[in-house]
Design a protein around this motif. Structure first.
Motif, short mmCIF file in Angstrom:
data_model
loop_
_atom_site.label_atom_id
_atom_site.label_comp_id
_atom_site.label_asym_id
_atom_site.label_seq_id
_atom_site.Cartn_x
_atom_site.Cartn_y
_atom_site.Cartn_z
N GLN A 93 0.82 -1.21 0.00
CA GLN A 93 0.00 0.00 0.00
C GLN A 93 0.85 1.25 0.00
OE1 GLN A 93 -2.74 0.19 3.27
NE2 GLN A 93 -3.76 2.03 2.52
N HIS A 94 2.02 1.16 0.65
CA HIS A 94 2.90 2.32 0.75
C HIS A 94 4.32 1.92 0.35
CE1 HIS A 94 -0.32 4.34 2.89
NE2 HIS A 94 -0.39 3.32 3.72
N PRO A 95 4.60 1.76 -0.94
CA PRO A 95 5.97 1.42 -1.36
C PRO A 95 6.94 2.51 -0.98
CG PRO A 95 4.65 2.10 -3.25
CD PRO A 95 3.70 1.99 -2.09
N ILE A 96 8.17 2.12 -0.68
CA ILE A 96 9.20 3.08 -0.30
C ILE A 96 9.97 3.48 -1.54
CG2 ILE A 96 11.27 3.43 1.10
CD1 ILE A 96 10.14 1.41 3.07
N VAL A 97 9.77 4.69 -1.99
CA VAL A 97 10.45 5.19 -3.17
C VAL A 97 10.93 6.61 -2.90
CG1 VAL A 97 9.17 3.79 -4.84
CG2 VAL A 97 8.26 6.00 -4.14
N GLY A 98 12.05 6.97 -3.49
CA GLY A 98 12.53 8.36 -3.43
C GLY A 98 13.32 8.69 -2.21
N GLU A 99 12.75 8.49 -1.02
CA GLU A 99 13.47 8.81 0.21
C GLU A 99 12.98 7.90 1.33
OE1 GLU A 99 12.62 12.68 1.75
OE2 GLU A 99 10.55 12.65 1.04
N LEU A 100 13.85 7.74 2.31
CA LEU A 100 13.54 6.85 3.43
C LEU A 100 12.74 7.63 4.46
CD1 LEU A 100 14.10 3.94 4.24
CD2 LEU A 100 16.10 4.71 5.47
N LYS A 101 11.46 7.86 4.15
CA LYS A 101 10.60 8.63 5.04
C LYS A 101 9.26 7.92 5.14
CE LYS A 101 8.80 13.30 5.80
NZ LYS A 101 8.71 14.69 5.25
N LEU A 102 8.94 7.43 6.32
CA LEU A 102 7.70 6.69 6.53
C LEU A 102 6.77 7.51 7.41
CD1 LEU A 102 9.20 3.14 7.25
CD2 LEU A 102 8.81 4.29 5.07
N THR A 103 5.54 7.68 6.94
CA THR A 103 4.58 8.52 7.65
C THR A 103 3.39 7.74 8.17
OG1 THR A 103 3.47 9.06 5.56
CG2 THR A 103 5.22 10.55 6.31
N GLU A 104 3.23 6.49 7.75
CA GLU A 104 2.07 5.69 8.15
C GLU A 104 2.43 4.78 9.33
OE1 GLU A 104 -0.91 6.02 6.84
OE2 GLU A 104 -0.22 7.52 5.39
N PRO A 105 1.50 4.62 10.29
CA PRO A 105 1.79 3.72 11.42
C PRO A 105 1.91 2.26 11.00
CG PRO A 105 -0.49 4.46 11.49
CD PRO A 105 0.19 5.27 10.42
N PHE A 106 1.25 1.91 9.88
CA PHE A 106 1.31 0.53 9.38
C PHE A 106 1.72 0.57 7.91
CE2 PHE A 106 -1.48 0.27 13.06
CZ PHE A 106 -0.91 -0.80 13.74
N HIS A 107 2.98 0.87 7.73
CA HIS A 107 3.52 1.05 6.39
C HIS A 107 3.66 -0.27 5.64
CE1 HIS A 107 5.30 4.56 4.23
NE2 HIS A 107 5.69 3.61 3.41
N GLY A 108 3.48 -1.39 6.33
CA GLY A 108 3.62 -2.69 5.69
C GLY A 108 2.33 -3.25 5.10
N ASN A 109 1.24 -2.48 5.18
CA ASN A 109 -0.06 -2.97 4.71
C ASN A 109 -0.06 -3.31 3.22
OD1 ASN A 109 -1.14 -2.65 7.24
ND2 ASN A 109 -2.44 -0.91 6.74
N MET A 110 -0.94 -4.25 2.87
CA MET A 110 -1.19 -4.56 1.47
C MET A 110 -2.22 -3.58 0.91
SD MET A 110 -2.49 -8.16 -0.29
CE MET A 110 -1.24 -9.11 0.58
N ASP A 111 -2.11 -3.29 -0.38
CA ASP A 111 -3.06 -2.40 -1.04
C ASP A 111 -4.33 -3.19 -1.36
OD1 ASP A 111 -4.49 -0.83 -3.00
OD2 ASP A 111 -2.65 0.34 -3.28
N ILE A 112 -5.38 -2.95 -0.59
CA ILE A 112 -6.63 -3.71 -0.73
C ILE A 112 -7.31 -3.41 -2.06
CG2 ILE A 112 -8.88 -4.18 0.27
CD1 ILE A 112 -6.55 -5.27 1.89
N THR A 113 -7.28 -2.15 -2.47
CA THR A 113 -7.92 -1.78 -3.75
C THR A 113 -7.28 -2.51 -4.92
OG1 THR A 113 -8.51 0.41 -2.89
CG2 THR A 113 -8.51 0.12 -5.28
N GLU A 114 -5.95 -2.52 -4.95
CA GLU A 114 -5.25 -3.22 -6.02
C GLU A 114 -5.48 -4.72 -5.94
OE1 GLU A 114 -1.32 -2.37 -7.16
OE2 GLU A 114 -1.42 -0.24 -6.71
#
Length: 395
Positions: free
Chosen positions: A80-101
């Motif tokens: 749901q939140h791929p890490i691209v561009g910079e090492l900056k994480l803003t979501e508490p659960f950045h490991g989630n799967m993208d349900i819509t996709e």
């Protein structure tokens, strides 16, 4: 460990391990193996058909390798939140799967999909946790398509801690309750007990209800690992795992462990180095060695420099691991061994990393000397790229 029953068949130590696993997961069938990748090869080899698709929030390298090379299936990651561009994480659960996709892909290609895997925590997304709501949604979508869900739950206890401390509605829940609920959304699980099991060897497959799948895996286990009541694990190791799998859910232990991960992150960040933490500590090697072209594998180079300078081992998540076509960040992971280090040790790690960063011009890039087509980050050999006038200080 001194109570270990080394009997090949019907080991009492296995009975203790089986009881512990069933109590934590709620799964009917338990199959021990000597290591997580053996469990992957057995389960996915029996669960998947050649050519099918396997979907996940992320794939660890051995998981991807066993699915693609042994089961001859294809992998698709839907973070749901791929890490691209910079090492900056803003979501508490950045490991989630993208349900819509996930829903869109299943609507288009359900017949092609063999299973969906949820990795807890998301190792290739900087060890970030997955929310209970996300696991619940993945399960709901997959059940509507009659599709099995496998939990890659090597860090089930650490993910439970993140759920307890970050997700609404779980602050008062026990870690045992949180872990049990997460497992309830899966049809099978794979757990490498070298992580949250405190083991130096061992893993297991858990299967819910599917007797036919269990029997297929049982036969493969006996053929390649050992008898079903040991799976290639010694009795003393099974005794240790039976204790360790429960101890990893102790709240005091997890608070101490995660405080150490946070402590090391803060030390490194104070040195101006881009850093994030989840179940491990990750640094942006490309930002540290910003003078080095990506073709010279900066994360690999940083790992070598840290080991030469201070005896510190890190794990590369970059172009060596993912291949030369990888466009994401070149990262280095510090996976803290459990119950091993004091804060003084972590201060030393941060100091060596700071020293290497300050002397980055002395760090040599690397090129491939030899590498197999699969798992080159485990098996390949690399050689430093030297300038014509070699500097004796080069790391």
């Amino acid at each position: 460990m001194m109570l270990g029953d080394e009997g090949y068949c019907g080991s009492v130590s296995y009975q203790k391990l089986e009881e512990t696993i069933k109590s934590i997961t709620g799964y009917e069938y338990v199959l021990p193996t000597h290591q997580g990748r053996a469990a992957e090869r057995i389960l996915y080899g029996q669960l998947l058909r050649p050519g099918c698709l396997v979907i996940s929030n992320c794939f660890y390298s051995t998981t991807k390798g066993n699915i693609e090379e042994k089961a001859h299936a294809k992998t698709i990651a839907l973070p749901q939140h791929p890490i691209v561009g910079e090492l900056k994480l803003t979501e508490p659960f950045h490991g989630n799967m993208d349900i819509t996709e996930l829903q869109q892909l299943l609507a288009q290609r359900r017949r092609d999909v063999g299973c969906v895997i949820v990795t807890l925590t998301a190792n290739d997304i900087c060890g970030q946790p997955v929310s209970m709501e996300n696991v619940r949604q993945v399960s709901r979508v997959c059940r509507s398509y009659d599709l099995p869900v496998v939990l890659d739950a090597c860090r089930y206890a650490e993910n439970a801690w993140f759920v307890k401390t970050r997700e609404h509605g779980f602050a008062d829940a026990s870690l045992e309750h949180i872990a049990r609920e997460a497992f309830s959304y899966g049809d099978a699980c794979i757990v490498s007990a070298k992580k949250d099991g405190f083991g130096n060897v061992g893993a297991f497959i858990g299967i819910r209800g599917d007797r036919a799948l269990y029997e297929k895996c049982l036969q493969e286990l006996c053929l390649t690992q050992g008898f079903p009541t040991n799976g290639g694990i010694s009795g003393r190791s099974m005794e240790a795992l039976a204790v360790g799998l429960r101890e990893s859910l102790d709240l005091d232990y997890l608070q101490y462990r995660m405080s150490q991960v946070s402590f090391l992150t803060d030390l490194i960040a104070d040195a101006g180095i881009p850093t994030v933490w989840g179940s491990h500590v990750y640094v942006d090697a490309g930002a540290i060695l910003d003078h080095m072209p990506r073709e010279h594998y900066p994360a690999w180079a940083l790992a070598n420099a840290l080991y030469v300078e201070g005896g510190i081992r890190g794990y590369e998540f970059g172009r060596v691991n993912y291949g030369d076509g990888y466009t994401g960040l070149d990262m280095l992971r510090f996976a803290l061994p459990r119950r091993v280090y004091t804060n003084r040790h972590l201060e030393y790690v941060a100091e060596v990393l700071r020293y290497v960063a300050e002397n980055k011009q002395a760090v040599s890039g690397y090129c491939v000397d030899w590498a197999p087509p699969v798992m080159r980050h485990f098996l390949g050999t690399f050689k430093p790229i030297r300038s014509e006038v070699e500097d004796d200080t080069m790391m």
